[in-house]
Design a protein around this motif. Structure first.
Motif, PDB file in Angstrom:
ATOM      1  N   ASN A  92     -10.544   7.467 -12.022  1.00  0.00           N
ATOM      2  CA  ASN A  92     -10.363   8.820 -11.501  1.00  0.00           C
ATOM      3  C   ASN A  92      -9.061   8.937 -10.717  1.00  0.00           C
ATOM      4  OD1 ASN A  92     -10.945  10.849  -9.013  1.00  0.00           O
ATOM      5  ND2 ASN A  92     -11.905  11.570 -10.886  1.00  0.00           N
ATOM      6  N   ALA A  93      -8.258   9.923 -11.048  1.00  0.00           N
ATOM      7  CA  ALA A  93      -6.928  10.063 -10.447  1.00  0.00           C
ATOM      8  C   ALA A  93      -7.006  10.470  -8.978  1.00  0.00           C
ATOM      9  CB  ALA A  93      -6.107  11.091 -11.234  1.00  0.00           C
ATOM     10  N   ASP A  94      -7.921  11.346  -8.626  1.00  0.00           N
ATOM     11  CA  ASP A  94      -8.038  11.769  -7.225  1.00  0.00           C
ATOM     12  C   ASP A  94      -8.435  10.590  -6.329  1.00  0.00           C
ATOM     13  OD1 ASP A  94      -7.325  14.386  -7.693  1.00  0.00           O
ATOM     14  OD2 ASP A  94      -9.386  15.056  -8.025  1.00  0.00           O
ATOM     15  N   LEU A  95      -9.315   9.728  -6.818  1.00  0.00           N
ATOM     16  CA  LEU A  95      -9.729   8.580  -6.026  1.00  0.00           C
ATOM     17  C   LEU A  95      -8.576   7.595  -5.852  1.00  0.00           C
ATOM     18  CD1 LEU A  95     -12.125   7.290  -4.572  1.00  0.00           C
ATOM     19  CD2 LEU A  95     -12.679   6.094  -6.699  1.00  0.00           C
ATOM     20  N   GLN A  96      -7.803   7.380  -6.908  1.00  0.00           N
ATOM     21  CA  GLN A  96      -6.649   6.495  -6.793  1.00  0.00           C
ATOM     22  C   GLN A  96      -5.591   7.082  -5.861  1.00  0.00           C
ATOM     23  OE1 GLN A  96      -5.473   5.893 -10.859  1.00  0.00           O
ATOM     24  NE2 GLN A  96      -7.087   4.401 -11.267  1.00  0.00           N
ATOM     25  N   ALA A  97      -5.438   8.404  -5.877  1.00  0.00           N
ATOM     26  CA  ALA A  97      -4.493   9.040  -4.949  1.00  0.00           C
ATOM     27  C   ALA A  97      -4.946   8.849  -3.500  1.00  0.00           C
ATOM     28  CB  ALA A  97      -4.363  10.530  -5.278  1.00  0.00           C
ATOM     29  N   ALA A  98      -6.267   8.896  -3.248  1.00  0.00           N
ATOM     30  CA  ALA A  98      -6.777   8.653  -1.895  1.00  0.00           C
ATOM     31  C   ALA A  98      -6.482   7.221  -1.455  1.00  0.00           C
ATOM     32  CB  ALA A  98      -8.277   8.931  -1.852  1.00  0.00           C
ATOM     33  N   ALA A  99      -6.576   6.268  -2.387  1.00  0.00           N
ATOM     34  CA  ALA A  99      -6.234   4.886  -2.053  1.00  0.00           C
ATOM     35  C   ALA A  99      -4.751   4.752  -1.717  1.00  0.00           C
ATOM     36  CB  ALA A  99      -6.605   3.969  -3.218  1.00  0.00           C
ATOM     37  N   GLU A 100      -3.910   5.474  -2.440  1.00  0.00           N
ATOM     38  CA  GLU A 100      -2.473   5.426  -2.153  1.00  0.00           C
ATOM     39  C   GLU A 100      -2.157   6.031  -0.791  1.00  0.00           C
ATOM     40  OE1 GLU A 100      -0.384   3.797  -3.713  1.00  0.00           O
ATOM     41  OE2 GLU A 100      -1.120   3.551  -5.768  1.00  0.00           O
ATOM     42  N   ARG A 101      -2.898   7.059  -0.403  1.00  0.00           N
ATOM     43  CA  ARG A 101      -2.680   7.639   0.926  1.00  0.00           C
ATOM     44  C   ARG A 101      -3.028   6.639   2.019  1.00  0.00           C
ATOM     45  NH1 ARG A 101      -4.548  12.321  -1.775  1.00  0.00           N
ATOM     46  NH2 ARG A 101      -6.710  11.935  -1.164  1.00  0.00           N
ATOM     47  N   PHE A 102      -4.018   5.806   1.780  1.00  0.00           N
ATOM     48  CA  PHE A 102      -4.351   4.760   2.736  1.00  0.00           C
ATOM     49  C   PHE A 102      -3.223   3.732   2.823  1.00  0.00           C
ATOM     50  CE2 PHE A 102      -6.439   0.513   3.294  1.00  0.00           C
ATOM     51  CZ  PHE A 102      -6.642   0.631   4.658  1.00  0.00           C
ATOM     52  N   VAL A 103      -2.651   3.366   1.683  1.00  0.00           N
ATOM     53  CA  VAL A 103      -1.524   2.425   1.689  1.00  0.00           C
ATOM     54  C   VAL A 103      -0.332   3.029   2.430  1.00  0.00           C
ATOM     55  CG1 VAL A 103       0.129   1.200   0.219  1.00  0.00           C
ATOM     56  CG2 VAL A 103      -2.280   1.287  -0.423  1.00  0.00           C
ATOM     57  N   GLN A 104      -0.078   4.309   2.226  1.00  0.00           N
ATOM     58  CA  GLN A 104       1.025   4.968   2.928  1.00  0.00           C
ATOM     59  C   GLN A 104       0.777   4.976   4.434  1.00  0.00           C
ATOM     60  OE1 GLN A 104       1.293   8.841   1.050  1.00  0.00           O
ATOM     61  NE2 GLN A 104       1.265   7.907  -0.984  1.00  0.00           N
ATOM     62  N   ALA A 105      -0.469   5.201   4.835  1.00  0.00           N
ATOM     63  CA  ALA A 105      -0.790   5.179   6.266  1.00  0.00           C
ATOM     64  C   ALA A 105      -0.570   3.785   6.847  1.00  0.00           C
ATOM     65  CB  ALA A 105      -2.240   5.619   6.477  1.00  0.00           C
ATOM     66  N   ARG A 106      -0.895   2.744   6.080  1.00  0.00           N
ATOM     67  CA  ARG A 106      -0.637   1.381   6.542  1.00  0.00           C
ATOM     68  C   ARG A 106       0.863   1.135   6.707  1.00  0.00           C
ATOM     69  NH1 ARG A 106      -3.695  -2.714   2.698  1.00  0.00           N
ATOM     70  NH2 ARG A 106      -3.064  -4.177   4.349  1.00  0.00           N
ATOM     71  N   SER A 107       1.663   1.695   5.815  1.00  0.00           N
ATOM     72  CA  SER A 107       3.116   1.544   5.925  1.00  0.00           C
ATOM     73  C   SER A 107       3.649   2.234   7.181  1.00  0.00           C
ATOM     74  CB  SER A 107       3.794   2.122   4.682  1.00  0.00           C
ATOM     75  OG  SER A 107       3.338   1.479   3.508  1.00  0.00           O
ATOM     76  N   ILE A 108       3.057   3.364   7.552  1.00  0.00           N
ATOM     77  CA  ILE A 108       3.473   4.062   8.769  1.00  0.00           C
ATOM     78  C   ILE A 108       3.167   3.203   9.992  1.00  0.00           C
ATOM     79  CG2 ILE A 108       3.083   6.119  10.171  1.00  0.00           C
ATOM     80  CD1 ILE A 108       2.526   7.658   7.625  1.00  0.00           C
ATOM     81  N   VAL A 109       2.088   2.428   9.947  1.00  0.00           N
ATOM     82  CA  VAL A 109       1.782   1.504  11.041  1.00  0.00           C
ATOM     83  C   VAL A 109       2.922   0.510  11.212  1.00  0.00           C
ATOM     84  CG1 VAL A 109       0.234  -0.331  11.806  1.00  0.00           C
ATOM     85  CG2 VAL A 109      -0.707   1.740  10.777  1.00  0.00           C
ATOM     86  N   MET A 110       3.388  -0.074  10.115  1.00  0.00           N
ATOM     87  CA  MET A 110       4.470  -1.055  10.192  1.00  0.00           C
ATOM     88  C   MET A 110       5.777  -0.407  10.659  1.00  0.00           C
ATOM     89  SD  MET A 110       2.662  -3.556   9.433  1.00  0.00           S
ATOM     90  CE  MET A 110       3.959  -4.780   9.596  1.00  0.00           C
ATOM     91  N   GLU A 111       5.981   0.838  10.256  1.00  0.00           N
ATOM     92  CA  GLU A 111       7.175   1.558  10.697  1.00  0.00           C
ATOM     93  C   GLU A 111       7.152   1.776  12.202  1.00  0.00           C
ATOM     94  OE1 GLU A 111       9.289   5.911   9.913  1.00  0.00           O
ATOM     95  OE2 GLU A 111       7.809   5.132   8.499  1.00  0.00           O
ATOM     96  N   ALA A 112       6.005   2.179  12.742  1.00  0.00           N
ATOM     97  CA  ALA A 112       5.895   2.372  14.198  1.00  0.00           C
ATOM     98  C   ALA A 112       6.007   1.043  14.935  1.00  0.00           C
ATOM     99  CB  ALA A 112       4.569   3.058  14.528  1.00  0.00           C
ATOM    100  N   ARG A 113       5.454  -0.018  14.375  1.00  0.00           N
ATOM    101  CA  ARG A 113       5.477  -1.331  15.028  1.00  0.00           C
ATOM    102  C   ARG A 113       6.900  -1.884  15.111  1.00  0.00           C
ATOM    103  NH1 ARG A 113       5.193  -6.573  13.068  1.00  0.00           N
ATOM    104  NH2 ARG A 113       4.230  -8.096  14.500  1.00  0.00           N
ATOM    105  N   SER A 114       7.782  -1.496  14.207  1.00  0.00           N
ATOM    106  CA  SER A 114       9.139  -2.032  14.207  1.00  0.00           C
ATOM    107  C   SER A 114       9.896  -1.697  15.489  1.00  0.00           C
ATOM    108  CB  SER A 114       9.911  -1.496  12.998  1.00  0.00           C
ATOM    109  OG  SER A 114      10.104  -0.089  13.106  1.00  0.00           O
ATOM    110  N   ASP A 115       9.510  -0.624  16.167  1.00  0.00           N
ATOM    111  CA  ASP A 115      10.197  -0.251  17.409  1.00  0.00           C
ATOM    112  C   ASP A 115       9.874  -1.193  18.559  1.00  0.00           C
ATOM    113  OD1 ASP A 115      11.444   1.893  16.221  1.00  0.00           O
ATOM    114  OD2 ASP A 115       9.878   3.322  16.766  1.00  0.00           O
TER     115      ASP A 115
END
Length: 546
Positions: A92-115
């Protein structure tokens, strides 16, 4: 000689005091960096009833069986439904898109941590410049010049008031909320597919009823026409028989159209093109309805992913207060750069070296109430998230109580309708027998036919609604999910300090994974599962799309 020794001693003491001063300053900064200005967070503790009010086809959970199975749909014992659910979870494409949003949120964590860490950079370049020889007030020297340089830069901001760390924590909570959103999307997909599937099976049952009724009405029309030919009936009886037959055929076509629309919806849910997807009809609905553990009302707060989303948003808003408070205090940053700069390529000469280092402190004095307005907004936003959390809890309790009422009432209604169908079938048979024998008019037989058809169709509809209500109840109870499945805040981070491989596909956490090869889902000709042959309707009633 004595003067020289005194000078050396004085110089040594000055250097020592300088080092002690720098050490004390660093220690003070480290002590201040432990200062967290965010309020102490604690989720609201609601006082909830000790038991549920409604009574449905759900039992109180036993100690060994306290939660619903995550593959709850298998308890309906329908192989076709099991296969469809597996296909939807995989493609299902919508479910896979929700998983990608979780990965993007994890990337934002690393971006904030870099400071939190020092930043280093290299810089190099060269230029060749020539000025006009005729310009006014030109310096009487060379009109051409070259410049080459290379060097490095470093900067670091000590997180004295935990502003950066609160941003990191807030982003971790946001990533957790996205994980709960994924769980909510998965549960919604599972429930939507099961609901559509039982609606489709209900339409199959109605289509089978219409087929049987049409065959019966065609026979009744022949009997009426024969009696008219023998001058034993009137033309009114024939007209009534034709009207009943044609109206029933029209209703069957409407049911078939509804079924095709539902089939198209199921195709999209399992990543298939509707034009190549067909689920064969089955005449009989499975009347078995599983019984799920109900649990205690207090456990619902840990079972619903939407409640987990609301709670994580509240924790995130709490951290924003600490960030807004930190804006009132001084901010310190350290910068350093150095390298070589020369008019030519003689860069390695120490005479051409350059460097600079320093620290800066900024502190707001007067900004017209800007910081106070920001702090006031964060407090209000936090209270708003508490309101949303409370409403999510109340909505969850409403969903469960609605489910208990619907499952109990619909099952009782279905049992009554089965009895009504039996009585209507007897009435239809008796009145038609009397009509054939000439002992009764066709109007009574027609009324019995209408009542029988209405009762059978309504019973099939209610039975499908009862199954759908069970699915809705399972969804209201969380579908086997609990908040222990959420990744911890530290698990939301996706890579280590010096990791440069595997960035396109981070390690899955919390049972949420993304596909490394999305191209495999571009084949939209997924076949529908084939049910057992027993009970399958003929394809003469609904034209095949294949």
């Amino acid at each position: 000689m004595l003067v020289a020794n005194k000078a050396k001693s004085l110089l040594g003491k000055t250097f020592l005091r300088h080092q002690i001063s720098k050490g004390a300053t660093l220690a003070a900064l480290m002590a201040l960096s432990a200062c967290d200005l965010a309020p102490t967070y604690q989720a609201p503790h609601f006082i909830v009833p000790a038991s549920w009010h409604g009574q449905g086809l759900f039992r109180e959970a036993q100690p060994q069986d306290t939660v619903i199975r995550s593959d709850w749909w298998t308890l309906f014992n329908d192989p076709t439904l099991n296969t469809l659910e597996a296909q939807a979870m995989d493609g299902n494409a919508d479910l896979q898109a929700a998983a990608e949003r979780f990965v993007q949120a994890r990337s934002i964590v690393m971006e904030a941590r870099s400071d939190l860490l020092p930043h280093f950079a290299l810089a190099f370049g060269s230029s060749n410049n020539k000025s006009s020889s005729d310009r006014l007030f030109r310096y009487k020297g060379p009109i051409t010049a070259t410049d080459e340089f290379y060097g490095g830069m470093a900067s670091w901001e000590p997180d004295i008031w935990s502003s950066i760390r609160n941003r990191v924590r807030a982003q971790k909570y946001y990533a957790q909320a996205q994980a709960a959103q994924y769980a909510s999307a998965r549960l919604s997909l599972q429930a939507e597919l099961a609901t559509d599937f039982f609606a489709l099976r209900g339409l199959d049952a109605q289509n089978a009823i219409y087929e049987q009724s049409i065959s019966y009405y065609q026979q009744a029309l022949r009997v009426t026409q024969t009696r008219l030919d023998n001058q034993d009936a009137t033309g009114i009886d024939v007209a009534r028989a034709k009207n009943q037959l044609f109206m029933t055929q029209a209703r069957q076509l409407d049911v078939q159209a509804q079924r095709e629309v539902l089939e198209h919806a199921l195709a999209v849910l399992v990543n298939a093109s509707p034009s190549s997807f067909h689920i064969p009809e089955i005449a009989d609905q499975d009347t078995a309805e599983p019984v799920f553990p109900l649990g205690m009302p207090s456990e619902l707060l840990q079972r619903r992913p939407d409640i987990a989303v609301a709670e994580r948003e509240m924790a995130q808003a709490n951290r924003a207060i600490g960030i807004a408070r930190a804006a009132f205090y001084p901010h310190v940053s350290f910068n350093a750069n150095g390298g070589f700069d020369a008019n030519g390529f003689d860069l390695a000469n120490l005479a051409n070296s350059m460097w600079s280092y320093g620290a800066s402190v900024t502190m707001p004095l007067f900004e017209g109430g800007l910081r106070r307005a920001q702090l006031q907004r964060t407090w209000s936003n936090y209270r708003e998230t508490r309101d949303h959390y409370r409403m999510a809890v109340l909505s969850a309790f409403k969903d469960v109580e609605n489910g208990l009422s619907m499952t109990a009432r619909l099952r009782a209604e279905n049992n009554r309708l089965k009895q009504a169908v039996e009585a209507a079938m007897q009435s239809q048979t008796l009145t038609m027998t009397l009509y054939k024998g000439g002992a009764d008019g066709y109007l009574d037989a027609l009324i019995a036919q209408v009542n029988t058809l209405d009762a059978r169709i309504e019973q099939a509809q209610v039975q499908a609604r009862a199954l759908q209500a069970t699915v809705g109840m399972v969804r209201a109870l969380g579908g086997g999910w609990n908040d222990k499945l959420l990744p911890s805040p530290d698990q939301t981070m996706t890579f280590t300090g010096f990791q440069y491989e595997g960035l396109h596909h981070p390690a899955p956490v919390g049972g949420i994974d993304i596909t490394p090869n999305p191209e495999q889902y571009e084949n939209l000709t997924t076949a529908a599962p084939t049910p057992p042959m027993a009970g399958t309707l003929s394809r003469t009633s609904v034209p095949s799309k294949n």
